[in-house]
Design a protein around this motif. Structure first.
Motif, short mmCIF file in Angstrom:
data_model
loop_
_atom_site.label_atom_id
_atom_site.label_comp_id
_atom_site.label_asym_id
_atom_site.label_seq_id
_atom_site.Cartn_x
_atom_site.Cartn_y
_atom_site.Cartn_z
N GLU A 94 1.27 10.41 2.13
CA GLU A 94 2.15 9.18 1.84
C GLU A 94 2.66 9.01 0.06
OE1 GLU A 94 1.08 5.79 3.65
OE2 GLU A 94 1.79 7.43 5.74
N GLY A 95 1.95 9.65 -0.86
CA GLY A 95 2.45 9.39 -1.93
C GLY A 95 1.32 8.26 -2.73
N ILE A 96 0.83 7.49 -1.94
CA ILE A 96 -0.12 6.35 -2.19
C ILE A 96 -1.04 6.93 -3.68
CG2 ILE A 96 -1.71 4.72 -1.76
CD1 ILE A 96 -0.03 4.77 1.40
N ILE A 97 -1.42 8.02 -3.70
CA ILE A 97 -3.20 8.31 -4.13
C ILE A 97 -2.90 9.83 -4.63
CG2 ILE A 97 -4.30 6.65 -4.26
CD1 ILE A 97 -5.70 8.78 -2.67
N ASP A 98 -2.97 10.36 -5.69
CA ASP A 98 -2.42 11.72 -6.42
C ASP A 98 -4.37 12.39 -5.50
OD1 ASP A 98 -4.75 11.16 -8.11
OD2 ASP A 98 -3.45 12.07 -9.57
N SER A 99 -3.94 13.83 -5.38
CA SER A 99 -5.51 14.52 -4.56
C SER A 99 -6.70 14.20 -5.70
CB SER A 99 -5.29 16.03 -5.11
OG SER A 99 -4.50 16.41 -5.71
N ASP A 100 -6.84 13.21 -6.63
CA ASP A 100 -7.70 12.80 -7.16
C ASP A 100 -7.92 11.70 -7.10
OD1 ASP A 100 -8.84 15.74 -8.40
OD2 ASP A 100 -7.00 15.20 -10.03
N ILE A 134 -0.68 6.03 -7.10
CA ILE A 134 0.84 6.73 -7.77
C ILE A 134 1.30 5.35 -8.66
CG2 ILE A 134 3.39 8.11 -7.62
CD1 ILE A 134 0.49 9.84 -7.23
N LYS A 135 1.19 4.28 -7.82
CA LYS A 135 1.79 3.01 -8.38
C LYS A 135 0.47 1.42 -7.69
CE LYS A 135 5.74 1.78 -4.75
NZ LYS A 135 5.61 2.92 -4.33
N LYS A 136 0.92 0.62 -8.57
CA LYS A 136 0.04 -0.79 -8.33
C LYS A 136 1.09 -0.92 -6.52
CE LYS A 136 -1.46 -4.87 -9.65
NZ LYS A 136 -2.79 -5.33 -9.06
N GLN A 137 0.04 -1.46 -5.13
CA GLN A 137 1.30 -1.90 -3.98
C GLN A 137 -0.39 -1.71 -2.90
OE1 GLN A 137 2.63 1.57 -1.89
NE2 GLN A 137 2.19 2.73 -2.98
N MET A 138 0.12 -2.86 -2.40
CA MET A 138 -1.52 -3.36 -2.05
C MET A 138 -1.50 -2.41 -0.07
SD MET A 138 -1.82 -5.73 -3.67
CE MET A 138 -3.03 -6.79 -2.21
N ILE A 139 -2.15 -2.24 0.39
CA ILE A 139 -1.88 -1.40 1.72
C ILE A 139 -3.12 -2.02 2.23
CG2 ILE A 139 -3.26 0.70 1.94
CD1 ILE A 139 -1.15 0.95 -0.26
N MET A 153 -6.72 -6.25 9.16
CA MET A 153 -8.58 -6.02 7.84
C MET A 153 -7.38 -6.48 6.79
SD MET A 153 -8.71 -1.97 9.92
CE MET A 153 -9.49 -1.44 7.91
N PRO A 154 -7.99 -5.79 5.57
CA PRO A 154 -7.92 -7.08 4.62
C PRO A 154 -6.84 -6.17 3.94
CG PRO A 154 -10.03 -6.37 5.09
CD PRO A 154 -9.97 -5.83 5.99
N GLU A 155 -6.33 -6.53 2.78
CA GLU A 155 -5.61 -6.04 2.31
C GLU A 155 -5.64 -5.80 1.22
OE1 GLU A 155 -0.43 -6.73 2.47
OE2 GLU A 155 -1.59 -8.50 1.43
N ILE A 156 -5.64 -4.09 0.65
CA ILE A 156 -6.03 -3.74 -0.48
C ILE A 156 -4.79 -3.76 -1.56
CG2 ILE A 156 -8.36 -2.16 -1.24
CD1 ILE A 156 -8.15 -1.60 1.66
N ASP A 157 -4.96 -4.13 -2.50
CA ASP A 157 -4.56 -3.58 -4.06
C ASP A 157 -4.76 -1.44 -4.30
OD1 ASP A 157 -3.47 -3.28 -6.53
OD2 ASP A 157 -3.79 -4.95 -7.54
N GLU A 215 -14.47 -9.35 -0.55
CA GLU A 215 -13.66 -10.70 -1.19
C GLU A 215 -12.23 -11.18 0.15
OE1 GLU A 215 -11.57 -12.24 -4.83
OE2 GLU A 215 -10.51 -10.48 -3.77
N SER A 216 -11.07 -9.90 0.56
CA SER A 216 -10.19 -9.84 1.05
C SER A 216 -11.19 -10.78 2.88
CB SER A 216 -9.52 -8.71 1.19
OG SER A 216 -8.14 -8.90 2.17
N TYR A 217 -11.71 -9.38 3.27
CA TYR A 217 -12.30 -10.38 4.12
C TYR A 217 -12.89 -12.10 4.53
CZ TYR A 217 -12.54 -5.84 7.40
OH TYR A 217 -12.91 -5.06 8.27
N ILE A 218 -13.40 -12.24 3.42
CA ILE A 218 -13.69 -13.46 3.33
C ILE A 218 -12.74 -14.47 3.39
CG2 ILE A 218 -15.13 -15.70 1.97
CD1 ILE A 218 -16.64 -12.86 0.94
#
Length: 455
Positions: free
Chosen positions: A154-160, A164-169, A175-179, A382-385
């Motif tokens: 989905e182009g959120i991260i590259d193969s390493d 790719i850009k700062k976004q919340m997942i 479940m926690p939102e993760i930057d 932290e997001s769970y808490i």
């Protein structure tokens, strides 16, 4: 009477040794014999820090080299994960052969922490021994790793693994939102080359975990139901705490200062801030001083764990006159018997780095949190808490990235002033206890796990 013999091998970090040793203690209670394998470096630390309460006949502590030179820094993760797979598999195999040669109780099962499961699996398979993987973090952390191929597509991260850009997942509703810049492998500092190494090491762990016979996790599905549905075959057996078996916890790398328990006895119920940032967190001098002044500003009693290596020359780093000014209500120690501290009636809340062990320990004791995550999985926790369980608060940093003394005072007042935090924290405690009690979900899973080892 001969007992079945299990070998347990943690990843060589404090937050991995403690829960696997706890699991080992539980297995001993059920009649197994356990050989616990630390690296030489950590073995010496554990032995030096051990309290007299520890008996050798319960669990046999042994060690193998980690492949690093004695003078090298074990906090250099990139170097550690490079060295371990080169040396440890051969050493582990030799150790098992040696045990099987001299002991009548041969090794029947290897339980490897996920960080060591890659090579432990191979050794167990070669020697035709049962193999189990132990996940010492939140199930959500593993769910994130399982999601890596999709995130690459989905182009959120590259193969390493580079975002790719700062976004919340968010992997699922509850479940926690993760930057994306705080993914497990992306927030550990050390530059891009280091991040790639960590990322591919974690990818290998995911593959290894999939071929283990069992995958058990130090969590309860009542804490994170969605995460357990996202990882096939993962089974909850937590929270694993010494208090669950009415014992002492072991496996600390530092000698604990138990004078703080007597000090706590002299404080009012629900009055003390407990501040502890685990074994890795490092703070620069400016932030360290701001933290000290923030604790002073709260006007509340506090117990603060100041590891000798938490900042450059911790003893010299305190603000001028600070120690004298807080002498009547502040206690600083190098390391604390954390589970005993957290269950003490005088503790008001836990000011924590949100490592998963600390998160489980705080939640199981019904405490609200102030969250100061440092790296790795701590942002998920932290997001769970704060976002999911709503038992704690996050800090805001100022424009230069500092958590100011005023911010610390404000959030401390908020978490103490709002009764709802404590009420929700006590509900969480009930949930945790129910899970590990006789007939609870984690308890049932653990008993099935034992049956599998015995079969």
């Amino acid at each position: 009477m001969s007992r079945q013999h299990i070998l347990a091998i943690p990843f060589p970090a404090q937050g991995h040794v403690i829960p696997l040793l706890e699991l080992s203690q539980c297995l001993v209670k059920h009649g197994f014999r356990v050989t616990f394998v630390n690296t030489d470096h950590n073995h010496n630390r554990v032995i030096n820090a051990l309290q007299e309460s520890y008996t050798e006949d319960e669990i046999h502590l042994v060690s193998i080299p980690d492949g690093m030179e004695p003078s090298e820094d074990r906090n250099d993760m990139a170097r550690l994960i490079e060295a371990m797979p080169k040396v440890m598999p051969g050493e582990l195999e030799k150790l098992i052969e040696e045990i099987d040669r001299v002991e009548e109780e041969k090794i029947v099962c290897v339980i490897a922490d996920a960080g060591t499961i890659g090579f432990a699996n191979r050794v167990a398979e070669k020697m035709k021994i049962k193999k189990a993987a132990f996940w010492s973090l939140a199930a959500a952390s593993l769910a994130l790793l399982y999601n890596v191929p999709k995130m690459i597509d989905e182009g959120i991260i590259d193969s390493d693994g580079t975002p790719i850009k700062k976004q919340m997942i968010q992997l699922a509703q509850s479940m926690p939102e993760i930057d994306s810049t705080n993914f497990l492998w992306a927030n550990m500092g050390g530059g891009l080359a280091f991040q790639k190494k960590i990322f591919h090491y974690l990818e290998n762990i995911t593959e290894a975990v999939k071929v283990a016979d069992w995958l058990i996790c130090n969590s309860t599905s009542d804490f994170e139901p969605e995460a357990f549905t996202l990882v096939p075959n993962i089974l909850p057996i937590g929270p694993l705490l010494a208090s669950n078996r009415q014992g002492n916890s072991g496996g600390y790398f530092w000698q604990e200062d138990s004078t703080c328990l007597k000090w706590l006895d002299q404080q009012q119920p629900n009055s003390v801030i407990y501040v502890a940032f685990g074994s890795f967190t490092v703070i620069d001098k400016i932030q360290f001083q701001e933290l000290a002044l923030g604790l002073e500003l709260t006007n509340r009693p506090f117990l603060w764990v100041v590891r000798p290596d938490i900042t450059d020359d911790a003893n010299e780093a305190y603000p001028e006159g600070f120690q004298d000014r807080v002498a009547n209500r502040g206690k600083m120690v190098g390391w604390a018997p954390q589970q005993k501290v957290l269950s003490h009636p005088s503790i008001a809340f836990f000011f924590s780095h949100c490592g998963w062990n600390s998160t489980m320990e705080g939640a199981s004791n019904g405490l609200p949190f102030l969250c100061w995550p440092y790296f790795g999985d701590q942002f998920i926790n932290e997001s769970y808490i704060c976002d999911i369980w709503k038992v704690g608060l996050k800090f805001n940093r100022d424009e230069s990235g500092i958590i100011t003394r005023e911010e610390i005072k404000t959030k401390a007042d908020q978490v103490v002033g709002d009764e709802d935090f404590k009420a929700r924290a006590l509900e969480l405690k009930e949930t945790a206890l129910k899970s590990v009690k006789d007939g609870g979900l984690s308890d049932k899973t653990f008993k099935k796990f034992i049956e599998w080892i015995r079969s």
